[in-house]
Design a protein around this motif. Sequence first.
Motif, PDB file in Angstrom:
ATOM      1  N   GLN C  61      14.004 -12.768   2.443  1.00 22.84           N
ATOM      2  CA  GLN C  61      12.968 -11.857   1.958  1.00 22.84           C
ATOM      3  C   GLN C  61      11.621 -12.381   2.435  1.00 22.84           C
ATOM      4  O   GLN C  61      11.485 -13.556   2.723  1.00 22.84           O
ATOM      5  N   ILE C  62      10.650 -11.492   2.510  1.00 19.79           N
ATOM      6  CA  ILE C  62       9.334 -11.973   2.884  1.00 19.79           C
ATOM      7  C   ILE C  62       8.312 -11.517   1.856  1.00 19.79           C
ATOM      8  O   ILE C  62       8.482 -10.487   1.218  1.00 19.79           O
ATOM      9  N   SER C  63       7.285 -12.337   1.687  1.00 22.57           N
ATOM     10  CA  SER C  63       6.220 -11.975   0.774  1.00 22.57           C
ATOM     11  C   SER C  63       4.968 -11.671   1.591  1.00 22.57           C
ATOM     12  O   SER C  63       4.579 -12.457   2.437  1.00 22.57           O
ATOM     13  N   THR C 110      12.250  -6.394  -8.629  1.00 24.51           N
ATOM     14  CA  THR C 110      12.280  -5.934  -7.232  1.00 24.51           C
ATOM     15  C   THR C 110      13.381  -6.589  -6.414  1.00 24.51           C
ATOM     16  O   THR C 110      13.882  -5.988  -5.472  1.00 24.51           O
ATOM     17  N   LEU C 111      13.770  -7.816  -6.748  1.00 23.09           N
ATOM     18  CA  LEU C 111      14.790  -8.475  -5.938  1.00 23.09           C
ATOM     19  C   LEU C 111      16.167  -7.867  -6.154  1.00 23.09           C
ATOM     20  O   LEU C 111      17.090  -8.110  -5.396  1.00 23.09           O
ATOM     21  N   LYS C 112      16.300  -7.069  -7.205  1.00 24.54           N
ATOM     22  CA  LYS C 112      17.577  -6.381  -7.428  1.00 24.54           C
ATOM     23  C   LYS C 112      17.777  -5.255  -6.419  1.00 24.54           C
ATOM     24  O   LYS C 112      18.898  -4.824  -6.182  1.00 24.54           O
ATOM     25  N   LEU C 113      16.662  -4.750  -5.865  1.00 32.85           N
ATOM     26  CA  LEU C 113      16.746  -3.594  -4.978  1.00 32.85           C
ATOM     27  C   LEU C 113      17.195  -4.028  -3.577  1.00 32.85           C
ATOM     28  O   LEU C 113      16.830  -5.091  -3.120  1.00 32.85           O
ATOM     29  N   LYS C 114      17.959  -3.151  -2.937  1.00 32.24           N
ATOM     30  CA  LYS C 114      18.328  -3.417  -1.538  1.00 32.24           C
ATOM     31  C   LYS C 114      17.143  -3.061  -0.658  1.00 32.24           C
ATOM     32  O   LYS C 114      16.408  -2.129  -0.934  1.00 32.24           O
ATOM     33  N   GLY C 115      16.944  -3.835   0.408  1.00 34.58           N
ATOM     34  CA  GLY C 115      15.842  -3.535   1.317  1.00 34.58           C
ATOM     35  C   GLY C 115      14.693  -4.484   1.084  1.00 34.58           C
ATOM     36  O   GLY C 115      14.791  -5.428   0.289  1.00 34.58           O
ATOM     37  N   TYR C 117      11.909  -4.543  -0.513  1.00 33.27           N
ATOM     38  CA  TYR C 117      10.975  -4.141  -1.551  1.00 33.27           C
ATOM     39  C   TYR C 117      10.130  -5.300  -2.059  1.00 33.27           C
ATOM     40  O   TYR C 117       9.055  -5.086  -2.588  1.00 33.27           O
ATOM     41  N   LEU C 118      10.630  -6.529  -1.892  1.00 30.76           N
ATOM     42  CA  LEU C 118       9.813  -7.654  -2.343  1.00 30.76           C
ATOM     43  C   LEU C 118       8.525  -7.716  -1.516  1.00 30.76           C
ATOM     44  O   LEU C 118       7.446  -7.945  -2.061  1.00 30.76           O
ATOM     45  N   THR C 122       4.997  -7.545  -3.362  1.00 27.08           N
ATOM     46  CA  THR C 122       4.064  -8.666  -3.282  1.00 27.08           C
ATOM     47  C   THR C 122       2.760  -8.228  -2.630  1.00 27.08           C
ATOM     48  O   THR C 122       1.686  -8.676  -3.014  1.00 27.08           O
ATOM     49  N   MET C 123       2.889  -7.306  -1.650  1.00 29.18           N
ATOM     50  CA  MET C 123       1.676  -6.774  -1.037  1.00 29.18           C
ATOM     51  C   MET C 123       0.823  -6.067  -2.093  1.00 29.18           C
ATOM     52  O   MET C 123      -0.386  -6.281  -2.185  1.00 29.18           O
TER      53      MET C 123
END
Lengths: 269, 309, 333
Positions: C61-63, C110-115, C117-118, C122-123
């Motif tokens: 994931q990226i922030s 948000t980490l529960k979502l696929k894709g 979204y993190l 975070t943005m």
Amino acid sequence: MAFARGSDKQTFDGPLLNVRNLTIRFGGLIAVNDVSFSVRSGCVKAIIGPNGAGKTTIFNLISGIYKPASGEIFLRNHRLDKMPMHMMAELGLSRTFQNVQLFHNMSVLENAMVGCHTRTRADLLPSILRTPGMRREERESRECAMENLEKVGLAGFADLPAGSLPFGKQRVLEIARALASDPELLLLDEPAAGLNTTETGEVGEIITSLKEKGMTILLVEHDMSLVMNISDEVVVVDYGKKIAEGTPTEVQNDAKVVSAYLGADLEAV
Amino acid sequence: MISPPRFFKASMTITEQILQYVLSGLVMGSSYALIALGFTIIYNGTNIINFAQGEFVVIGSLLMVTMTEVYELPMPLAFIIAVAGTALVAFALQRLAIHPLRNSNAMTLIIVTIGASIVLRGISMFIWGKDAYAMRHFSGEEPIEIFGATILPQSFWVFGITIAAVVLLQLFYRKTLMGKAMLATAVNKTAARLMGINVENVLLISFVVSGALGATAGIIIAPLNLAKYDAGVMLGLKGFCACILGGLGSSGGAIIGGILLGIIEALGAGLISSSYRDAIAFVILLLVLFVRPQGLAPLKEMMMGQEKQ
Amino acid sequence: MKSLLKNDYGILVALMFVLAAPPILVKFGAMNSYYISILIFMALNTMIAVGLNLLVCHAGQISLGHAAFYGIGAYTSAILTVVYGCPLWVDVIAAMVLSGVIAYLVGAPTLKLKGHYLAVATMGLGIIAFIVMNEWHSVTEGPSGIVGIPRLKIFETVMRTDMQVYYLYWAIALIVILVAINILNSRVGRALRALHGSETAAAAMGVNVNSYKLKVFVISAVFAGLAGSLYAHYMTFISPPSFGLQFSIMLVLMIIVGGAETIWGALIGAVLITSMRAFLGEALGAYKDYDVIVYGLVMMVVMIFIPAGLAGGVSIIARKLKRGSAQPEEIGA
């Protein structure tokens, strides 16, 4: 304490796995229709059927990748179908994948060590501080992973990246990884798919040796000679329905099974 | 960067105020809707969030300023040149940066679009400098009064052009082969490829159409908001918030999300606090992600019983 | 020395020796003392990059809003020490805790979502945090910022000189790296790498995928909060522009340039991008405003041509060289 599974093995005397009236739909298609069967402890059971009959779907339902529309799945007295996948592993259910899903970014040994995940407890803080307990667990995981690699003949490859193994060995590594979790029920999803005759023979030997040690195994397989050699019982599905169940011999002589296979997929018999 | 609703009379009743906010929200919302549509088209084609979308908006508006103020071209011609110029930038972006990475994962592509947005912003700054440009209104600047609220003639241009853009887009989807190919690719890329659709071309056209929509959004609100090289960051990100609000990947959702966002923002800024105006969209973004990550789109599906699943 | 560099702990020890050099160089006049302050920023950026590296490499994931955690850390320390007279170091802990808690609140849903979204969430958080820093005058002093933040103390010694701060902050940065290495060389690290390899298989092996992703995100925020707090104590003055979207993007750039293959990518990225920020403007002279174009191009070029980043590129080349010299025969079996 680390490597013991607090299980209720002795207190439950029904079948190890009990699947009741399992149904799932994808859009309008009923992929699995009211399927029930059970697996006794110590038994090797195979699910067979023509292509697209719903075998792998049943498997994915049992291991929690899909959730059933209706029906129930029990491992002893624990209901699986309402449970997140990682909890099932805690209960002693472990599986391999038809399209081999190894951790390519890790070594062979580390792959097997991930198998020990549910048998160890060290979380963030002990890991950061490298407490003696955490280091003991690491040692034990390493030993346990090595043991299981030896069981399947991969000990010599321990330090190689998992992705560098030939496909046949990757399949075997998946079995070792699943075994490292010390499962009560091992689910093998087409363990011979994509393998040549020699490799299939090796996988057959591994399964037989597991069976001799009392491991309960449920598998989906296309290779009929392998299925008939190693299974105690067979479930046959066609168009998402169970059409027969029994010993390999009984099933082979069942009229419905013969017609399903002759009608659908001649080469598979 | 977005000025508060102007032409406020001292003695407005609360209903008149609300009407005023809703009207100005509709104007901003229209442009958010077009920006959000641009995001959606690229997202459906490539599964990436194009963070350079906001730069399309700015480049469109700055080109328009140059064409009308410097070269003194007639409005319609300037409009066409600005939209085409931005579409060309989008074309180049897809060819140079996205196409070479077509086999990479979505994360890599998203980061490339972030890089691209920085580069485009830098180039805009190089060409146009750091000044904010005022732009002529399309027709008169005399506010019109409706039920105690006032509205600028430009607002009608905004509504009209937004509706025209949406209708044109629908016609493109329904009537042209390329449009149909784009819809098919959005539903299933592999199947589209198997059906003989040139998916590479579809992805390229997605960027071009998206660039054109972004430019249109920028041009129609430029007279109300001033055009500045760095305005794209906020406009782009708010357009993206609109996408999430409407349901990422749904065109209808993008339009509804955009307009709704514009109205909520205007009401929030007017009635609660104008200093937190720019935060409103992002608070909505977080709330939607936490509570209803699929956005509003499935609601509409339920009511209309159509659209792809 | 060569065998020392074979494992992460060895590299860490080697790094300690390397870090002893700059002060000596300054003492003998071979290095401008201005560089010491750049090295301090490198230490701070390394702390954040290490956390982001764990997140990108292991949770996949990226922030896009890590500057928010950096800012939350800085403002927490500034407000606690300046307004409430909170004891030193206690405020540092508080900054870390608050960053972690906010990361938890944003990450858990948000980490529960696929894709990705993190990245989106975070943005959003980053922009909201930036606006709050600017607008919530009664607490943050708005755009004028907070002044008079004390330097840290060790026992009774105040870290008055840059040299003292340099030693202290790099010591903390090394501890952060050590913590990251320890996490990676553990059951938790294996679980993280496993879920990056295949989430389904990791879950089938009993790894609670969401919980691990959340843990690593919280850790990365805690590191950023720590760096923010230390930044406030070094600068003694903070204001919102240091914590905006641009800095979040710079942090992402560090990870991209360094590469997420190993934890050392974070160090390499932090060192390179911090130096670039310090020297590029100077090098461009009259064109210094256009340095952003360079950053954007670097970002695109690295993604297009060396997606594994510099550390990754080097380790891939090293692996290839190694394989060329000693090809294990049994692989082909």
